[in-house]
Write a protein that holds these residues in place. Sequence first.
Motif, PDB file in Angstrom:
ATOM      1  N   ALA A 240       0.835  -1.203   0.000  1.00  0.00           N
ATOM      2  CA  ALA A 240       0.000   0.000   0.000  1.00  0.00           C
ATOM      3  C   ALA A 240       0.867   1.250   0.000  1.00  0.00           C
ATOM      4  O   ALA A 240       0.576   2.227  -0.704  1.00  0.00           O
ATOM      5  N   ALA A 241       1.963   1.236   0.779  1.00  0.00           N
ATOM      6  CA  ALA A 241       2.860   2.387   0.832  1.00  0.00           C
ATOM      7  C   ALA A 241       3.500   2.647  -0.530  1.00  0.00           C
ATOM      8  O   ALA A 241       3.651   3.799  -0.955  1.00  0.00           O
ATOM      9  N   GLU A 242       3.881   1.578  -1.232  1.00  0.00           N
ATOM     10  CA  GLU A 242       4.484   1.728  -2.561  1.00  0.00           C
ATOM     11  C   GLU A 242       3.496   2.342  -3.546  1.00  0.00           C
ATOM     12  O   GLU A 242       3.859   3.216  -4.346  1.00  0.00           O
ATOM     13  N   LYS A 243       2.257   1.907  -3.498  1.00  0.00           N
ATOM     14  CA  LYS A 243       1.237   2.421  -4.419  1.00  0.00           C
ATOM     15  C   LYS A 243       0.897   3.883  -4.102  1.00  0.00           C
ATOM     16  O   LYS A 243       0.701   4.699  -5.016  1.00  0.00           O
ATOM     17  N   LEU A 244       0.840   4.214  -2.849  1.00  0.00           N
ATOM     18  CA  LEU A 244       0.575   5.602  -2.463  1.00  0.00           C
ATOM     19  C   LEU A 244       1.758   6.496  -2.804  1.00  0.00           C
ATOM     20  O   LEU A 244       1.587   7.644  -3.216  1.00  0.00           O
ATOM     21  N   ASN A 245       2.958   5.967  -2.664  1.00  0.00           N
ATOM     22  CA  ASN A 245       4.178   6.714  -2.978  1.00  0.00           C
ATOM     23  C   ASN A 245       4.273   7.016  -4.476  1.00  0.00           C
ATOM     24  O   ASN A 245       4.845   8.038  -4.886  1.00  0.00           O
TER      25      ASN A 245
ATOM     26  N   GLY B 183       3.265  10.514  -7.097  1.00  0.00           N
ATOM     27  CA  GLY B 183       4.016  11.651  -7.615  1.00  0.00           C
ATOM     28  C   GLY B 183       5.024  12.181  -6.616  1.00  0.00           C
ATOM     29  O   GLY B 183       5.209  11.617  -5.533  1.00  0.00           O
ATOM     30  N   ASP B 184       5.672  13.258  -6.984  1.00  0.00           N
ATOM     31  CA  ASP B 184       6.684  13.874  -6.122  1.00  0.00           C
ATOM     32  C   ASP B 184       6.057  14.356  -4.827  1.00  0.00           C
ATOM     33  O   ASP B 184       4.919  14.841  -4.799  1.00  0.00           O
ATOM     34  N   ASP B 185       6.843  14.241  -3.749  1.00  0.00           N
ATOM     35  CA  ASP B 185       6.426  14.683  -2.416  1.00  0.00           C
ATOM     36  C   ASP B 185       5.183  13.958  -1.909  1.00  0.00           C
ATOM     37  O   ASP B 185       4.462  14.462  -1.041  1.00  0.00           O
ATOM     38  N   MET B 186       4.935  12.791  -2.478  1.00  0.00           N
ATOM     39  CA  MET B 186       3.857  11.941  -1.993  1.00  0.00           C
ATOM     40  C   MET B 186       4.485  10.702  -1.358  1.00  0.00           C
ATOM     41  O   MET B 186       5.299  10.024  -1.987  1.00  0.00           O
ATOM     42  N   TYR B 187       4.104  10.430  -0.121  1.00  0.00           N
ATOM     43  CA  TYR B 187       4.698   9.314   0.604  1.00  0.00           C
ATOM     44  C   TYR B 187       3.656   8.252   0.903  1.00  0.00           C
ATOM     45  O   TYR B 187       2.452   8.484   0.758  1.00  0.00           O
ATOM     46  N   GLY B 188       4.147   7.113   1.328  1.00  0.00           N
ATOM     47  CA  GLY B 188       3.238   6.019   1.637  1.00  0.00           C
ATOM     48  C   GLY B 188       2.912   5.907   3.108  1.00  0.00           C
ATOM     49  O   GLY B 188       1.745   5.814   3.499  1.00  0.00           O
ATOM     50  N   LEU B 189       3.948   5.929   3.951  1.00  0.00           N
ATOM     51  CA  LEU B 189       3.785   5.781   5.389  1.00  0.00           C
ATOM     52  C   LEU B 189       4.732   6.740   6.090  1.00  0.00           C
ATOM     53  O   LEU B 189       5.937   6.709   5.839  1.00  0.00           O
ATOM     54  N   ASP B 190       4.194   7.573   6.953  1.00  0.00           N
ATOM     55  CA  ASP B 190       5.057   8.467   7.720  1.00  0.00           C
ATOM     56  C   ASP B 190       5.477   7.766   9.006  1.00  0.00           C
ATOM     57  O   ASP B 190       4.630   7.314   9.785  1.00  0.00           O
ATOM     58  N   ILE B 191       6.786   7.666   9.229  1.00  0.00           N
ATOM     59  CA  ILE B 191       7.327   7.076  10.455  1.00  0.00           C
ATOM     60  C   ILE B 191       8.117   8.160  11.177  1.00  0.00           C
ATOM     61  O   ILE B 191       9.046   8.741  10.606  1.00  0.00           O
ATOM     62  N   ASP B 192       7.744   8.421  12.398  1.00  0.00           N
ATOM     63  CA  ASP B 192       8.430   9.429  13.203  1.00  0.00           C
ATOM     64  C   ASP B 192       9.735   8.835  13.728  1.00  0.00           C
ATOM     65  O   ASP B 192       9.731   7.998  14.627  1.00  0.00           O
ATOM     66  N   ARG B 193      10.861   9.280  13.184  1.00  0.00           N
ATOM     67  CA  ARG B 193      12.156   8.740  13.587  1.00  0.00           C
ATOM     68  C   ARG B 193      12.559   9.165  14.996  1.00  0.00           C
ATOM     69  O   ARG B 193      13.504   8.610  15.559  1.00  0.00           O
ATOM     70  N   ASN B 194      11.867  10.146  15.553  1.00  0.00           N
ATOM     71  CA  ASN B 194      12.163  10.582  16.912  1.00  0.00           C
ATOM     72  C   ASN B 194      11.350   9.818  17.961  1.00  0.00           C
ATOM     73  O   ASN B 194      11.498  10.063  19.164  1.00  0.00           O
ATOM     74  N   ASP B 195      10.502   8.930  17.494  1.00  0.00           N
ATOM     75  CA  ASP B 195       9.695   8.121  18.405  1.00  0.00           C
ATOM     76  C   ASP B 195      10.457   6.841  18.731  1.00  0.00           C
ATOM     77  O   ASP B 195      10.612   5.963  17.886  1.00  0.00           O
ATOM     78  N   GLN B 196      10.927   6.736  19.962  1.00  0.00           N
ATOM     79  CA  GLN B 196      11.795   5.629  20.334  1.00  0.00           C
ATOM     80  C   GLN B 196      11.077   4.285  20.383  1.00  0.00           C
ATOM     81  O   GLN B 196      11.715   3.233  20.316  1.00  0.00           O
ATOM     82  N   ILE B 197       9.750   4.290  20.476  1.00  0.00           N
ATOM     83  CA  ILE B 197       9.051   3.021  20.662  1.00  0.00           C
ATOM     84  C   ILE B 197       8.704   2.327  19.344  1.00  0.00           C
ATOM     85  O   ILE B 197       8.513   1.110  19.314  1.00  0.00           O
ATOM     86  N   THR B 198       8.622   3.068  18.225  1.00  0.00           N
ATOM     87  CA  THR B 198       8.202   2.444  16.968  1.00  0.00           C
ATOM     88  C   THR B 198       9.104   1.295  16.532  1.00  0.00           C
ATOM     89  O   THR B 198       8.603   0.230  16.147  1.00  0.00           O
ATOM     90  N   PRO B 199      10.438   1.429  16.575  1.00  0.00           N
ATOM     91  CA  PRO B 199      11.274   0.278  16.208  1.00  0.00           C
ATOM     92  C   PRO B 199      11.025  -0.935  17.093  1.00  0.00           C
ATOM     93  O   PRO B 199      11.086  -2.082  16.624  1.00  0.00           O
ATOM     94  N   PHE B 200      10.733  -0.704  18.373  1.00  0.00           N
ATOM     95  CA  PHE B 200      10.441  -1.823  19.269  1.00  0.00           C
ATOM     96  C   PHE B 200       9.115  -2.484  18.897  1.00  0.00           C
ATOM     97  O   PHE B 200       8.964  -3.704  19.009  1.00  0.00           O
ATOM     98  N   ILE B 201       8.143  -1.681  18.457  1.00  0.00           N
ATOM     99  CA  ILE B 201       6.869  -2.252  18.012  1.00  0.00           C
ATOM    100  C   ILE B 201       7.107  -3.203  16.840  1.00  0.00           C
ATOM    101  O   ILE B 201       6.595  -4.334  16.826  1.00  0.00           O
TER     102      ILE B 201
END
Length: 410
Positions: A176-181, A184-202
Motif C-alpha cells: 500500500a505504501a508503494e502504491k501511495l508513494n 508523484g513527487d512529495d507523496m509518501y506512503g507511510l510516515d514514520i516518526d524517527r524521533n519516536d523511540q518506541i516504533t522500532p520496538f513495536i
Amino acid sequence: MRKKSWTLLLVAMIALSAVLAACGGGGDSKDGKKEITVWAMGEEGKKLKEIASKFEEENKDITVKVQAIPWGNAHDKLLTAVASGNGPDVLQLGTTWVPEFADAGALLDLEPYLEDYPEFKPENFFEGSVTSMKYDDKIVGVPWYIDTRVLYYRTDLLKEAGYDKAPATWDELKDAAEKLNARGDDMYGLDIDRNDQITPFIFAWQNGYEFEGKDKMNFDSPEFKGAIEYYASYFKEGLSPTAEGIDIVQAFKSGSKPMFFSGPWMINIINDQAPDLKDKWAVAEMPKKETNTSSMGGSNLSIFHNSENVDESLKFISYMNEVDTQMEWLEMSNTLPSRTEAWEEPKLKEDPLLSVFGKQLENTKASPQIKEFEKIAQEFLSSIERITVGGADIDKELEQFNKKANDIVE
C-alpha cells in the motif's frame, strides 16, 4: 570564626527542619483535615484539580493539594525528591520511569494493601499494563490511564490504491505504501516518526523479538535485526520522508502522508484541525508479521515511600481508579481508561475509533522494564539516525548499539 560556625549550624538546622516537616508531602491541614500532596505532570496536572475537588466532596476529611509539574522539569524534580526524601504523597509516573524510581526505593510496595483494595490487583488491567505495575516482585504503581499506537489512514486514498480496508500485514503495508508513494513527487506512503523511540520496538515485537533482560542485551538478535531492516526500508525506498517537513495533520489532510502511527490523542487533533476530512479517515489495528503487537504506554499512580498519609493516598488512587472516574477523565483529557471493565462502556465499545484502540490494547507490550531504558532508548535513536539518514550498515550499527547498551547497564 565561632560566629560563622554558629551561623552555618543554624542554617543546617533550619534546612533539616524544613525537610522533616515536609517529609511525606502532606499532613494535618489547619481545619483538622488530612492533606495529601499529589504531583501530576503536564496538562494532566492542570486538569486533575477538578477531579480532586470531587474526591474531596466525597471525602470531607481529606484535602488534596495538586501540584502540576511540566514534563520537561518532572524527571529532575523527582530525582531531587528521592535524594532529599521530600516528596509528595501520590505521584504520577510515565511507565518508562517506573523502573528507575522503583529501583531507587522511592515507591511504596502496594502488595500489602491489595486485600483492602482488590481493584488494584493486576487482573483488572490489560496484560501490557501489568508489566509496568511491578518491579522486583513488588507492585509499585496502579495504571491511571493508558495509550497504545494504531494505524491512522486515509480511507479514500487507500481505496484509490486498491485497498477497501486497512493493510493487515507487513506485506500489505509495504504494498500500500508503494502504491501511495507512486502518486508523484512529495507523496509518501507511510510516515514514520524517527524521533519516536518506541516504533522500532513495536516492529521488533511484531517480528517475534523478546527482550531477554538486563543481564544480556539482545538487540543484535535475528528478530530485532529483521525488524530494523523492515523499518529502515521505508526510508531507503523513499516511502517515508527522512526530513520532518510539514505538520503531520496538514500532511494527512493534503494526502502527502496518508498513513502514520499514533495514539488516541490524535483523534481530537484531526477532528479539530482537519474537519474537512470527516468520513475520509479511520484507524486500524497494527499490521501483523508474527503478531500485531503494539506498545503500552500511559501513566501510573504511585505512593512515595515515606508518605505519612498512606491510607488517604490509597483512597485517592482508588477513586481515580473507579470506572466512572476514568470515564469522566476520558471526557476531560482524551486519555484511555486503564481498567478493562471500563471498556465495556458503550462510549468505548461502540465508538468506531476508540473501539479499535480497545482491541489493540489486548495485544501490547510495555517497554523493557529496566532502569536504564531511557538512556538506552536515546542511544538507539542515534543509531536509527545513522541507519536511516546516514546509510550506516545495519549489522555493524546494531552490534555497536548492543555493546553500548550492555555498557550502560553495567
